[in-house]
Design an enzyme around this catalytic site. Structure first.
Site, PDB file in Angstrom:
ATOM      1  CB  CYS A   1      -0.851  -0.047   1.269  1.00  0.00           C
ATOM      2  SG  CYS A   1      -1.799   1.433   1.597  1.00  0.00           S
TER       3      CYS A   1
ATOM      4  CB  CYS B   1      -3.241   3.921  -5.169  1.00  0.00           C
ATOM      5  SG  CYS B   1      -4.531   2.997  -4.285  1.00  0.00           S
TER       6      CYS B   1
HETATM    7  N1  DGL Z   1      -4.089   0.495  -1.755  1.00  0.00           N
HETATM    8  C1  DGL Z   1      -3.689   1.634  -1.052  1.00  0.00           C
HETATM    9  C2  DGL Z   1      -2.513   2.373  -1.668  1.00  0.00           C
HETATM   10  O1  DGL Z   1      -1.717   1.772  -2.349  1.00  0.00           O
HETATM   11  C3  DGL Z   1      -4.687   2.610  -0.509  1.00  0.00           C
HETATM   12  C4  DGL Z   1      -6.113   2.546  -0.816  1.00  0.00           C
HETATM   13  C5  DGL Z   1      -6.910   3.270   0.250  1.00  0.00           C
HETATM   14  O2  DGL Z   1      -7.096   4.481   0.155  1.00  0.00           O
HETATM   15  O3  DGL Z   1      -7.273   2.580   1.190  1.00  0.00           O
HETATM   16  O4  DGL Z   1      -2.342   3.546  -1.444  1.00  0.00           O
END
Ligand code: DGL
Length: 256
Positions: free
Chosen positions: A73, A184
């Protein structure tokens, strides 16, 4: 000897795109933790995100022998990785960085970086951005990650509509860019839909993460195995979500 694990953490299913590469190419024991109870991370503050991830690591390390943690993430990485490294000194933390360096090394001159509002705000991200001598435009998207999550979970028409609206917003902003950074991990899951509308290279940081996973696995694991195994933990535990996560993971895996 206690079974050794690599723990992947994301707010939802975005990190499945990261896990799929490791699962396919590096046989070992994985746990995938989706913090759906606190999702989306991208609309939370740095402090809150640190608190969420600290609790996950605490809980998981009490139950399993975790040697490596992958923050699958970008939001959690930019917000909390440094504090987590200081807090859990015995565990190796690997973060997911937006693929700006990759784009720079590939010679792109005008980059559009799309990510959550929290990622774009962080000092760690600003530092990366200013270290590269290239034109970067940022676009913070509040609803893209959650619409992708909802669409994949429920195939809801409303979620699809929000997802498409975000893609058109990216398309409009990317007119003068020569490349797109998917900053993301959720956005990687919508690559096919993005590519239908935006005919430009779209880079992500997942392969960089995989290289780090191999490095730390070789350094820290005492046992080697021939088959990968994965357990899914979903904090929100919405009805049927474990099964849906598994199904989506195997679909992603078939395409890696
Ligand atoms: N998958 C996450 C990222 O790479 C974040 C998504 C969210 O906002 O929860 O930033």
């Amino acid at each position: 000897m206690k079974k050794e694990y690599i723990l992947f953490i994301d707010s939802g299913m975005g990190g499945l795109s990261t896990l799929s590469i490791a699962y396919k190419n590096l046989p070992t024991n994985y746990i995938y933790y989706a913090d759906t109870k606190n999702a989306p991370y991208g609309n939370h503050s740095r402090k809150e995100i640190f608190k969420f991830v600290k609790k996950i690591v605490d809980d998981m390390k009490n139950r399993f022998n975790i040697l490596v943690v992958v923050l699958a993430c970008n939001t959690a990485t930019t917000s909390a990785i440094e504090q987590l490294r200081k807090t859990f000194k015995a565990i190796k933390f690997i973060g997911t960085e937006p693929a700006l360096k990759l784009a720079y090394n590939q010679g792109y001159k005008r980059i559009l970086m799309v990510a959550t509002p929290t990622t774009i705000k962080q000092k760690k991200y600003k530092h990366l951005e200013s270290s590269l001598n290239v034109y970067i435009e940022n676009l913070a998207l509040k609803t893209f990650a959650s619409s992708i999550e909802k669409f994949l979970l429920s195939k809801s028409i409303f979620a699809y509509f929000v997802m498409q609206k975000n893609i058109y917003q990216i398309a409009k902003k990317s007119r003068s860019s020569d490349c797109l950074i998917l900053g993301c991990t959720h956005y990687v899951l919508a690559r096919r839909q993005i590519k239908k509308i935006i005919k430009k290279p779209a880079l992500d940081g997942n392969f960089g993460v995989f290289k780090q996973v191999c490095f730390w696995h070789a350094k820290t694991f005492s046992s080697k195995q021939t088959k990968s195994r994965v357990k899914f933990v979903i904090s929100g535990n919405e009805k049927g979500s474990q099964e849906i996560y598994k199904k989506i993971f195997y679909e992603i895996l078939a395409k890696v």
